[in-house]
Design a protein around this motif. Structure first.
Motif, PDB file in Angstrom:
ATOM      1  N   GLN A   1       0.855  -1.183   0.000  1.00 56.15           N
ATOM      2  CA  GLN A   1       0.000   0.000   0.000  1.00 56.15           C
ATOM      3  C   GLN A   1       0.896   1.239   0.000  1.00 56.15           C
ATOM      4  OE1 GLN A   1      -2.268  -0.240   3.589  1.00 56.15           O
ATOM      5  NE2 GLN A   1      -0.586   0.404   4.874  1.00 56.15           N
TER       6      GLN A   1
ATOM      7  N   ARG B   1       3.645   7.280  -3.338  1.00 59.00           N
ATOM      8  CA  ARG B   1       5.054   7.699  -3.341  1.00 59.00           C
ATOM      9  C   ARG B   1       5.450   8.209  -4.718  1.00 59.00           C
ATOM     10  NH1 ARG B   1       7.518   5.896   1.319  1.00 59.00           N
ATOM     11  NH2 ARG B   1       6.460   4.097   2.200  1.00 59.00           N
TER      12      ARG B   1
ATOM     13  N   ILE C   1      12.702   3.350  -2.421  1.00 54.82           N
ATOM     14  CA  ILE C   1      13.072   2.023  -1.938  1.00 54.82           C
ATOM     15  C   ILE C   1      12.147   0.961  -2.549  1.00 54.82           C
ATOM     16  CG2 ILE C   1      13.430   0.633   0.152  1.00 54.82           C
ATOM     17  CD1 ILE C   1      15.161   3.160   0.233  1.00 54.82           C
TER      18      ILE C   1
ATOM     19  N   VAL D   1       2.357   8.524   7.843  1.00 51.99           N
ATOM     20  CA  VAL D   1       3.143   8.070   6.699  1.00 51.99           C
ATOM     21  C   VAL D   1       2.928   8.999   5.498  1.00 51.99           C
ATOM     22  CG1 VAL D   1       3.352   6.197   5.023  1.00 51.99           C
ATOM     23  CG2 VAL D   1       3.337   5.689   7.453  1.00 51.99           C
TER      24      VAL D   1
ATOM     25  N   HIS E   1      12.601   7.084   3.670  1.00 51.99           N
ATOM     26  CA  HIS E   1      11.598   6.040   3.502  1.00 51.99           C
ATOM     27  C   HIS E   1      10.744   6.020   4.760  1.00 51.99           C
ATOM     28  CE1 HIS E   1       9.880   2.705   1.398  1.00 51.99           C
ATOM     29  NE2 HIS E   1      10.164   1.820   2.323  1.00 51.99           N
ATOM     30  N   ASN E   2       9.556   5.453   4.670  1.00 51.35           N
ATOM     31  CA  ASN E   2       8.763   5.306   5.887  1.00 51.35           C
ATOM     32  C   ASN E   2       7.863   4.082   5.806  1.00 51.35           C
ATOM     33  OD1 ASN E   2       6.663   6.168   4.238  1.00 51.35           O
ATOM     34  ND2 ASN E   2       6.529   8.195   5.145  1.00 51.35           N
ATOM     35  N   TYR E   3       7.400   3.664   6.974  1.00 50.20           N
ATOM     36  CA  TYR E   3       6.599   2.436   7.078  1.00 50.20           C
ATOM     37  C   TYR E   3       5.416   2.663   8.009  1.00 50.20           C
ATOM     38  CZ  TYR E   3      10.854  -0.123   5.544  1.00 50.20           C
ATOM     39  OH  TYR E   3      11.956  -0.586   4.871  1.00 50.20           O
ATOM     40  N   LEU E   4       4.297   2.027   7.696  1.00 55.43           N
ATOM     41  CA  LEU E   4       3.219   1.844   8.664  1.00 55.43           C
ATOM     42  C   LEU E   4       3.130   0.336   8.892  1.00 55.43           C
ATOM     43  CD1 LEU E   4       0.654   2.589  10.293  1.00 55.43           C
ATOM     44  CD2 LEU E   4      -0.628   2.489   8.157  1.00 55.43           C
TER      45      LEU E   4
END
Lengths: 169, 579
Positions: A13, A18, A68, B118, B127-130
């Motif tokens: 998701q 992005r 990424i 996020v 970069h990022n994450y949930l």
């Protein structure tokens, strides 16, 4: 100049945001973006069409590569590739002119998906230019709705066989 | 062995050898703070604002090269980190920022203290994450530390919903990491490195142009050896300062809008600009159409996107600066550049930086020079504006990672919390925040943090009563219309006031009383001859922060200055250049 990029991305998701966010944030022009899962359910393929001179396009590719979640990028602009788009077109079609529209659709190999009392829905698959042409030609009949899928693309299969050991036949 | 998500987070931090966490608790992150309550291997620094926590982690990271860690709650806790994350992202600082989130079943319902963390942090993080499944938590944390610290470093945010923190899991923190979309190139292309050596050998007017990448890649040592071997003059971006000692004979200074005469003339006259770990920022290059027109450009950078973005590069080399410079060193030959060394030396000699400023009050550059004398080995942090430029120009930097400043984003309020983080990581060094009276007020609440942590951070406030850099622009380009830049202004002041005078109301706040209110030490310096005694007094205080307010010349300007949009050789050198 118009550019087509086909890329493989993680099927997470937020990946699409992005990518679209990168375009809006850095002021790049994005014409269309399509996404769908590949044979590997953890990977999606995204095809995008964008505009920019060579310097800007180089930056777009580099910036996409920095993400990424982007696994691989292919620039299909110059390569031999097949580009297809799908369009659904609703056009006014009073009974007396239906025949004409059928004929036009036939020339473009468009399918008639639905016919109503005063309008009909056509489906056309082809290059973006072909869809542009078709919708232009239908304009006099009064196109009331147009839905385009955005481009999906694939590099053509290799046409030259590998030379076998031992040389000529 | 089964543990909760919160316990797994702490196991992950231990495994990454984290010794300090900068944070602020809240409802959605209580489970993790609960585990920290009895954790002895980590020190939690409670800041007074989440922005301060991120800047402190940033100062910790920049001064050591280690990854800084931040732990805050959901909603406002997370949104308050954004300026800090953007600052770190711009300047390539490794940070892992863990944010609490509302429980997964409440996400999207506009729950209390919910924010799309996020979504908001995406453009300002690497970069990022949930994390929506406890099974992913260990892997995500491992990836976060890996991504933050490798390649071009940067902040990574991990958003963890409260229910994930409380769930039990059998998964552990993995030791290895494999990310198919992320393989930063470290070794440079050998062919390109050879070409660079060839070009340098033939060059008549070469110039090294170094940036922050040299500090980040820990390649100051090998770079200094290269300068000794080749004798090539060197200029620096703001972020590169400290690559050579400021007093090194081949060092021409910082280039750009407030760069030195020698550096700016050098870059415009050079025939080979050898750039390392810098991104040709607009404040450094001035008008790009006039920038380094006669020079071929070699550019070493770990980020391919930094190459040929602003200026077109002849020899790009993508990779880790240290590895590339180590490969370059043995094949480098000394170019014959005696006349170039003479020419650059003359620029330096004939146009040194002047510490004199106009008007009454202490000259701000003199304050910096005295700080440099009394504290020759300090870590200097700065705020943003005139204070930042004076610190960059007048402090004699000797060691790498000794100037911590918000170069890219230009964040006022960065310097003080960054100094707190740097002091925690470097207990034996003096850490000094060179501040303006405007920017120090943007994170002054962190005085409480510094007092509680018993940190001897020195805050040197250059108080001119103005937002000095904006005022300087208004003086030079807006006919002294000091619109909203006077920090003393009151309704009783003359309308459209264009200069300070006897009629000025008293300045607020009283920084000495403010320091004392926080139980920090406070000094005020009014006369130039008191600078050194007060600095020496400050040096004796080792268990609490010291705030020193210097009443400086109110309308002192930073010189030289390249006006926006001009070429780097079109410098204004001082008041005498103004019409």
């Amino acid at each position: 100049m118009k550019h087509v990029i086909s890329m493989l991305v993680e099927n997470h998701q937020g990946v699409l945001s992005r990518i679209s966010g990168l375009f809006s944030g850095r002021g790049y022009n994005l014409e269309s973006i399509t996404a769908g899962v590949t044979r590997d359910p953890t990977i999606s393929r995204i095809t995008l069409v964008c505009y920019g001179d060579d310097v800007v396009f180089e930056q777009i590719k580099k910036q996409l590569n920095r993400l990424i979640d982007v696994i691989k990028i292919a620039d299909l602009t110059e390569k031999p590739a097949i580009h297809r788009e799908l369009a659904l077109i609703k056009v006014k079609a009073e009974p007396k002119i239906r025949g004409e529209i059928f004929q036009v659709a036939d020339v473009f190999r468009a399918k008639v998906l639905d016919v109503g009392t005063d309008s009909m829905v056509l489906e056309l698959t082809g290059s973006s230019e072909k869809i542009d042409d078709f919708t232009n030609i239908l304009q006099p009949y009064n196109v009331t709705e147009l839905a385009r899928s955005g481009l999906i693309s694939m590099e053509r299969a290799k046409k030259t066989a590998k030379k076998t050991k031992g040389g000529k036949q | 062995m089964s543990m909760t998500g919160a316990q797994l987070v702490i196991e992950a931090l231990k495994s990454e050898k984290v010794d300090t966490i900068f944070g602020y608790p809240g409802g959605a992150v209580i489970p993790i703070f609960d585990v920290l309550f009895s954790e002895k291997s980590m020190h939690v620094v409670l800041t007074r604002h989440e922005q301060g926590a991120v800047h402190a982690a940033d100062g910790y990271a920049r001064s050591t090269g280690k990854t800084g860690v931040v732990l805050v709650t959901s909603g406002p806790g997370a949104t308050n980190t954004i300026t800090g994350l953007a600052t770190a992202n711009f300047d390539s600082v490794p940070i892992v920022c863990i944010t609490g989130q509302v429980p997964t079943h409440m996400i999207g319902n506009d729950a209390f203290q919910e924010a799309d963390t996020v979504g908001i942090s995406r453009p300002v993080t690497k970069h990022n994450y949930l994390v929506t499944d406890i099974k992913d938590l260990g892997r995500v944390l491992k990836e976060a530390f890996y991504i933050a610290s490798t390649g071009r470093p940067g902040p990574v945010l991990v958003d963890i919903p409260k229910d994930i923190q409380l769930h039990k899991t059998d998964t552990t923190f993995p030791q290895r990491v494999q990310i198919r979309g992320y393989n930063p190139l470290t070794k440079g292309h050998s062919g390109q490195i050879k070409k660079a050596a060839e070009l340098l050998k033939k060059s008549k007017k070469p110039l090294f142009y170094v940036g922050g990448g040299l500090h980040i890649s820990n390649s100051i040592g090998i770079f200094r050896k290269i300068v000794e071997k080749t004798n090539v003059p060197t200029i620096s971006s703001l972020m590169g300062i400290g690559a050579l000692p400021s007093t090194h004979p081949r060092y021409l200074g910082m280039l750009g809008m407030h760069g030195t005469f020698a550096a700016n003339m050098g870059v415009m006259s050079s025939d080979l600009l050898f750039a390392i770990g810098t991104r040709f920022d607009d404040r450094a290059t001035g008008d790009l159409s006039k920038f380094a027109k006669g020079a071929k450009i070699i550019h070493i950078d770990i980020d391919p996107a930094s190459i040929s973005r602003n200026v077109s590069v002849d020899i790009p080399i993508v990779g880790d600066a240290k590895l590339i410079l180590e490969e370059l060193y043995p094949i480098l030959e000394k170019p014959s550049i005696d006349s170039w060394i003479e020419e650059t030396g003359q620029w330096k000699k004939n146009h040194p930086l002047s510490p004199e400023t106009s008007g009454d009050g202490i000259s701000p550059p003199k304050v910096i020079k005295r700080i440099s004398e009394v504290f020759p080995d300090a870590i200097i942090t700065t705020e943003v504006g005139q204070n930042q430029m004076w610190a960059a120009l007048f402090y004699d930097f000797k060691k790498p990672r000794s100037l911590l400043t918000s170069g890219g984003l230009g964040t006022m309020g960065y310097g003080f919390p960054a100094a707190i983080g740097a002091q925690i990581a470097n207990r034996d060094r003096t850490v000094i925040d060179i501040a303006g009276d405007g920017s120090i007020q943007m994170n002054i609440q962190e005085l409480a943090t510094a007092v509680q942590e018993e940190l001897p951070v020195i805050v040197a406030i250059l108080n001119n009563g103005y937002l000095g850099m904006v005022r300087q622009w208004q003086e030079l380009f807006n006919e002294k219309r000091y619109s909203s830049t006077c920090l003393a202004r009151r309704p009783s002041c003359p309308p459209q006031c264009k200069e300070p005078g006897d009629y000025c109301p008293p300045y607020i706040p009283d920084f000495v009383k403010l320091a004392e209110a926080y139980n920090a030490a406070g000094f005020r310096v009014v006369n130039e001859e008191d600078i050194i005694p007060v600095l020496k007094e400050a040096k004796k205080i080792r268990n609490r922060p010291v705030v020193i307010e210097f009443l400086v010349s109110r309308e002192a300007n930073v010189w030289p200055m390249v006006p926006a949009g001009a070429g780097n050789n079109e410098m204004l050198l001082g008041e005498e250049d103004l019409i």
